[in-house]
Design a protein around this motif. Structure first.
Motif, PDB file in Angstrom:
ATOM      1  N   ILE A 361       0.876  -1.163   0.000  1.00 52.04           N
ATOM      2  CA  ILE A 361       0.000   0.000   0.000  1.00 52.04           C
ATOM      3  C   ILE A 361       0.917   1.217   0.000  1.00 52.04           C
ATOM      4  O   ILE A 361       1.600   1.502   0.975  1.00 52.04           O
ATOM      5  N   GLU A 362       0.934   1.910  -1.120  1.00 49.72           N
ATOM      6  CA  GLU A 362       1.846   3.041  -1.330  1.00 49.72           C
ATOM      7  C   GLU A 362       0.986   4.296  -1.451  1.00 49.72           C
ATOM      8  O   GLU A 362       0.508   4.658  -2.514  1.00 49.72           O
ATOM      9  N   LEU A 363       0.766   4.938  -0.317  1.00 59.40           N
ATOM     10  CA  LEU A 363      -0.200   6.026  -0.226  1.00 59.40           C
ATOM     11  C   LEU A 363       0.531   7.362  -0.197  1.00 59.40           C
ATOM     12  O   LEU A 363       1.412   7.576   0.635  1.00 59.40           O
ATOM     13  N   HIS A 364       0.148   8.254  -1.116  1.00 60.46           N
ATOM     14  CA  HIS A 364       0.752   9.581  -1.211  1.00 60.46           C
ATOM     15  C   HIS A 364      -0.331  10.638  -1.027  1.00 60.46           C
ATOM     16  O   HIS A 364      -1.349  10.607  -1.725  1.00 60.46           O
ATOM     17  N   ASP A 365      -0.129  11.552  -0.099  1.00 57.26           N
ATOM     18  CA  ASP A 365      -0.994  12.721  -0.004  1.00 57.26           C
ATOM     19  C   ASP A 365      -0.174  13.871   0.557  1.00 57.26           C
ATOM     20  O   ASP A 365       1.047  13.766   0.719  1.00 57.26           O
ATOM     21  N   SER A 366      -0.840  14.980   0.861  1.00 57.35           N
ATOM     22  CA  SER A 366      -0.121  16.177   1.294  1.00 57.35           C
ATOM     23  C   SER A 366       0.600  15.975   2.623  1.00 57.35           C
ATOM     24  O   SER A 366       1.498  16.738   2.970  1.00 57.35           O
ATOM     25  N   LYS A 367       0.223  14.921   3.361  1.00 55.46           N
ATOM     26  CA  LYS A 367       0.874  14.660   4.642  1.00 55.46           C
ATOM     27  C   LYS A 367       2.157  13.844   4.488  1.00 55.46           C
ATOM     28  O   LYS A 367       2.919  13.710   5.439  1.00 55.46           O
ATOM     29  N   GLY A 368       2.366  13.284   3.308  1.00 51.92           N
ATOM     30  CA  GLY A 368       3.582  12.512   3.091  1.00 51.92           C
ATOM     31  C   GLY A 368       3.290  11.182   2.429  1.00 51.92           C
ATOM     32  O   GLY A 368       2.166  10.901   2.029  1.00 51.92           O
ATOM     33  N   SER A 369       4.326  10.348   2.334  1.00 47.22           N
ATOM     34  CA  SER A 369       4.205   9.031   1.722  1.00 47.22           C
ATOM     35  C   SER A 369       4.169   7.974   2.816  1.00 47.22           C
ATOM     36  O   SER A 369       4.840   8.089   3.843  1.00 47.22           O
ATOM     37  N   ASN A 370       3.386   6.928   2.586  1.00 48.94           N
ATOM     38  CA  ASN A 370       3.265   5.853   3.552  1.00 48.94           C
ATOM     39  C   ASN A 370       3.306   4.524   2.815  1.00 48.94           C
ATOM     40  O   ASN A 370       2.574   4.325   1.840  1.00 48.94           O
ATOM     41  N   LEU A 371       4.166   3.616   3.274  1.00 44.27           N
ATOM     42  CA  LEU A 371       4.275   2.291   2.681  1.00 44.27           C
ATOM     43  C   LEU A 371       3.886   1.243   3.715  1.00 44.27           C
ATOM     44  O   LEU A 371       4.408   1.230   4.832  1.00 44.27           O
ATOM     45  N   HIS A 372       2.956   0.356   3.336  1.00 42.16           N
ATOM     46  CA  HIS A 372       2.614  -0.796   4.163  1.00 42.16           C
ATOM     47  C   HIS A 372       2.943  -2.046   3.349  1.00 42.16           C
ATOM     48  O   HIS A 372       2.312  -2.327   2.332  1.00 42.16           O
ATOM     49  N   TRP A 373       3.940  -2.790   3.788  1.00 44.91           N
ATOM     50  CA  TRP A 373       4.465  -3.885   2.991  1.00 44.91           C
ATOM     51  C   TRP A 373       3.662  -5.167   3.168  1.00 44.91           C
ATOM     52  O   TRP A 373       3.181  -5.472   4.265  1.00 44.91           O
ATOM     53  N   LEU A 374       3.544  -5.936   2.098  1.00 44.94           N
ATOM     54  CA  LEU A 374       2.985  -7.282   2.114  1.00 44.94           C
ATOM     55  C   LEU A 374       4.152  -8.241   1.967  1.00 44.94           C
ATOM     56  O   LEU A 374       4.645  -8.450   0.865  1.00 44.94           O
ATOM     57  N   LEU A 375       4.615  -8.796   3.051  1.00 42.86           N
ATOM     58  CA  LEU A 375       5.849  -9.572   3.025  1.00 42.86           C
ATOM     59  C   LEU A 375       5.588 -11.020   2.632  1.00 42.86           C
ATOM     60  O   LEU A 375       4.745 -11.699   3.229  1.00 42.86           O
ATOM     61  N   ASP A 376       6.304 -11.475   1.609  1.00 43.93           N
ATOM     62  CA  ASP A 376       6.273 -12.870   1.154  1.00 43.93           C
ATOM     63  C   ASP A 376       4.862 -13.347   0.824  1.00 43.93           C
ATOM     64  O   ASP A 376       4.515 -14.510   1.041  1.00 43.93           O
ATOM     65  N   ASP A 377       4.047 -12.446   0.284  1.00 42.40           N
ATOM     66  CA  ASP A 377       2.658 -12.810   0.025  1.00 42.40           C
ATOM     67  C   ASP A 377       2.069 -11.882  -1.044  1.00 42.40           C
ATOM     68  O   ASP A 377       2.712 -10.926  -1.482  1.00 42.40           O
ATOM     69  N   TYR A 378       0.861 -12.170  -1.439  1.00 39.64           N
ATOM     70  CA  TYR A 378       0.130 -11.357  -2.407  1.00 39.64           C
ATOM     71  C   TYR A 378      -1.355 -11.571  -2.148  1.00 39.64           C
ATOM     72  O   TYR A 378      -1.774 -12.475  -1.425  1.00 39.64           O
ATOM     73  N   TYR A 379      -2.182 -10.735  -2.747  1.00 39.41           N
ATOM     74  CA  TYR A 379      -3.633 -10.928  -2.743  1.00 39.41           C
ATOM     75  C   TYR A 379      -4.120 -10.982  -4.178  1.00 39.41           C
ATOM     76  O   TYR A 379      -3.398 -10.620  -5.119  1.00 39.41           O
ATOM     77  N   ASP A 380      -5.362 -11.447  -4.356  1.00 40.43           N
ATOM     78  CA  ASP A 380      -5.976 -11.529  -5.683  1.00 40.43           C
ATOM     79  C   ASP A 380      -7.008 -10.417  -5.853  1.00 40.43           C
ATOM     80  O   ASP A 380      -7.732 -10.071  -4.907  1.00 40.43           O
ATOM     81  N   VAL A 381      -7.099  -9.885  -7.062  1.00 42.16           N
ATOM     82  CA  VAL A 381      -8.115  -8.887  -7.405  1.00 42.16           C
ATOM     83  C   VAL A 381      -9.299  -9.606  -8.039  1.00 42.16           C
ATOM     84  O   VAL A 381      -9.129 -10.366  -8.991  1.00 42.16           O
ATOM     85  N   PRO A 382     -10.524  -9.394  -7.523  1.00 40.69           N
ATOM     86  CA  PRO A 382     -11.685 -10.116  -8.073  1.00 40.69           C
ATOM     87  C   PRO A 382     -12.087  -9.606  -9.453  1.00 40.69           C
ATOM     88  O   PRO A 382     -12.029  -8.402  -9.727  1.00 40.69           O
ATOM     89  N   TYR A 383     -12.513 -10.515 -10.296  1.00 42.85           N
ATOM     90  CA  TYR A 383     -12.922 -10.159 -11.652  1.00 42.85           C
ATOM     91  C   TYR A 383     -13.997  -9.075 -11.650  1.00 42.85           C
ATOM     92  O   TYR A 383     -13.912  -8.095 -12.411  1.00 42.85           O
ATOM     93  N   LEU A 384     -15.006  -9.199 -10.801  1.00 44.79           N
ATOM     94  CA  LEU A 384     -16.146  -8.289 -10.850  1.00 44.79           C
ATOM     95  C   LEU A 384     -15.825  -6.879 -10.370  1.00 44.79           C
ATOM     96  O   LEU A 384     -16.663  -5.989 -10.507  1.00 44.79           O
ATOM     97  N   SER A 385     -14.624  -6.649  -9.851  1.00 48.87           N
ATOM     98  CA  SER A 385     -14.227  -5.275  -9.528  1.00 48.87           C
ATOM     99  C   SER A 385     -13.946  -4.469 -10.796  1.00 48.87           C
ATOM    100  O   SER A 385     -13.812  -3.243 -10.737  1.00 48.87           O
ATOM    101  N   LEU A 386     -13.889  -5.140 -11.948  1.00 43.72           N
ATOM    102  CA  LEU A 386     -13.703  -4.464 -13.233  1.00 43.72           C
ATOM    103  C   LEU A 386     -15.031  -4.170 -13.932  1.00 43.72           C
ATOM    104  O   LEU A 386     -15.037  -3.484 -14.963  1.00 43.72           O
ATOM    105  N   VAL A 387     -16.130  -4.670 -13.391  1.00 41.26           N
ATOM    106  CA  VAL A 387     -17.427  -4.576 -14.060  1.00 41.26           C
ATOM    107  C   VAL A 387     -18.309  -3.558 -13.347  1.00 41.26           C
ATOM    108  O   VAL A 387     -18.664  -3.750 -12.182  1.00 41.26           O
ATOM    109  N   PRO A 388     -18.675  -2.453 -14.020  1.00 42.80           N
ATOM    110  CA  PRO A 388     -19.531  -1.449 -13.380  1.00 42.80           C
ATOM    111  C   PRO A 388     -20.869  -2.035 -12.944  1.00 42.80           C
ATOM    112  O   PRO A 388     -21.427  -2.927 -13.613  1.00 42.80           O
ATOM    113  N   LEU A 389     -21.389  -1.517 -11.835  1.00 41.62           N
ATOM    114  CA  LEU A 389     -22.633  -2.024 -11.279  1.00 41.62           C
ATOM    115  C   LEU A 389     -23.812  -1.737 -12.198  1.00 41.62           C
ATOM    116  O   LEU A 389     -24.769  -2.512 -12.266  1.00 41.62           O
ATOM    117  N   THR A 390     -23.762  -0.611 -12.906  1.00 44.34           N
ATOM    118  CA  THR A 390     -24.843  -0.248 -13.816  1.00 44.34           C
ATOM    119  C   THR A 390     -24.334  -0.202 -15.242  1.00 44.34           C
ATOM    120  O   THR A 390     -23.183   0.140 -15.499  1.00 44.34           O
TER     121      THR A 390
END
Length: 457
Positions: A361-390
């Protein structure tokens, strides 16, 4: 949808919907229309065409690349695991991402993996990026329309039927069985009055202005700076010292990458807010303009800082900046499913996952940069997150997928955008072949075709 202080949507936020029967000339009728030629759009158009579909790709610039080239976000992030004590890169994302990476490397347009904190990334030559994209698209038989923008959407009820295109030749219509919105900004969805949102209650990540330094003594620079592209504490202290003395250096933790070219560095150092301190939303052309003026001034200030204070840079000069600011986030669609922050933090795996993400998680805003690492792992992105609800016959690819704010700060990077495009292209072909709406496709079927194409899933 964004509004003015009076509560009225500004003119640039209004939808532009055309009926199927209109007075505009029909330029073409195709199976698949892809809007945007960034990483996601190139992958989507190539994949759909290779599946035997007729494809038109529309791009507002005169080249492919999107944020990777126009915004000079010149790294392929998101390919490798992060680990507490990184020694060698371990690849976790393949598929179209690997095809494009290998083609870039074969041309000499990509560096070896460079250390980035707890993971690795590779920097590319933007001109070679566009050449590789051109080759993929032309070899697949994609019809490319550069210098062309989407001015409106053709809707038949709730069904996307094509788009109204604007160029110096005037306006025309492309009719399409399926549309892939790979604009990065959900530009097609927004013009059809589809549902979208901006970050966390309107708060989005700020843009940046990448730049390149030429005539650098790389050996001397690396002896001082060290192997990590994230700057050492000594550089942060120097920046803060110069800021106190009045220099225009708002960001203290900066990132510097070797490029495939000799004696050149690519620098991610700026933090762009409005002159009044407000966060900018580059969907608004006034904010976009202000961000680029502010960004160029900051790039000049950081280049002067490097030349005056960083070993190896005494003879360096500001070679160029991005054609536009590097955009991290604008609109996100409201999807049939949403990638949640907890999905990232818990490294959730899914049967319908169409992309692995090991990036922090590489978050940039006016307060600065923040990194939250995922060590030795990954997550999956669901197919339906690409499909608009309407709306029917529309799918998105790229950073405008449906995702919570912090989740998007991980999921938006280049390697993943290639794979979102890969997924969208596969889904478009399956949707036509099976005569099914995108929302009715089984994500496991999309995943299976992607795996057969080389994706690691």
């Amino acid at each position: 949808m964004s509004t003015t202080a009076s509560g009225v949507a500004p003119s640039w936020a209004l939808p532009a919907i055309y009926p199927p029967q209109n007075d505009l000339p029909v330029l073409a009728e195709v199976d698949v229309l892809v809007v945007g030629a960034g990483a996601a759009g190139v992958a989507a158009a190539t994949t759909a065409a290779e599946a035997g579909k007729s494809v038109i790709l529309v791009e507002k610039y005169g080249f492919a690349g999107g944020a990777a080239v126009a915004g000079m976000s010149g790294t392929i992030c998101g390919m490798y695991y992060a680990t507490a004590h990184p020694q060698q890169p371990e690849q976790v994302v393949y598929g179209f991402t690997e095809r494009f990476r290998a083609a870039l490397a074969a041309r000499g347009g990509l560096t070896d993996p460079q250390l980035y904190g707890k993971t690795f990334t590779s920097a590319h030559d933007p001109h070679m990026w566009t050449e590789v994209a051109d080759a993929f698209l032309e070899d697949a038989g994609v019809r490319i329309l550069f210098h062309t923008a989407v001015a409106g959407v053709v809707m038949d009820g709730d069904r996307y039927a094509g788009a109204v295109l604007e160029s110096n030749a005037g306006r025309s219509v492309v009719l399409a069985q399926r549309t892939i919105d790979a604009s990065g900004d959900a530009a097609v969805v927004a013009r059809a009055n589809g549902a979208y949102y901006f970050g966390a209650d309107g708060r989005i990540q700020n843009p940046t202005m990448f730049f390149r330094l030429a005539d650098v003594d790389i050996d001397e620079f690396e002896r001082y700076y060290g192997p990590d592209t994230i700057c050492p504490p000594e550089v942060t202290a120097l920046i803060e010292q110069q800021r106190t003395a009045g220099a225009n250096l708002p960001r203290s933790k900066i990132w510097v990458f070797r490029t495939p070219r000799p004696n050149e560095l690519m620098v991610n150092a700026t933090r762009i807010d409005g002159r009044d301190g407000r966060a900018l939303n580059v969907i608004d052309p006034e904010d976009f303009t202000e961000g680029e003026v502010v960004g160029r001034l900051q790039a000049r200030a950081y280049a002067d800082f490097f030349r005056a204070h960083i070993p190896g840079c005494a003879s360096s000069y500001l070679e160029d900046t991005g054609i536009e600011v590097g955009i991290r986030q604008t609109r996100s669609i409201v999807g049939h499913e949403t990638l949640r922050n907890d999905d990232v933090l818990q490294a959730r795996k899914r049967e319908d996952g169409i992309c692995r993400v090991p990036w922090p998680i590489e978050l940039h805003d006016s307060k600065g940069s923040n990194l939250h690492w995922l060590l030795d792992d990954y997550y999956d992105v669901p197919y339906l997150s690409l499909v608009p609800l309407t709306g029917e016959n529309i799918i998105v690819a790229g950073r405008c997928l449906s995702a919570e704010h912090e989740a998007l700060a991980s999921a938006r990077v280049t390697a993943q955008c290639f794979e979102y495009g890969h997924a969208a292209g596969v889904a478009a072909a399956l949707s036509i072949d099976e005569n099914l709406p995108f929302a009715k496709l089984d994500g496991r079927g999309v995943r299976a075709v992607m795996a057969a194409n080389g994706s690691a899933l």
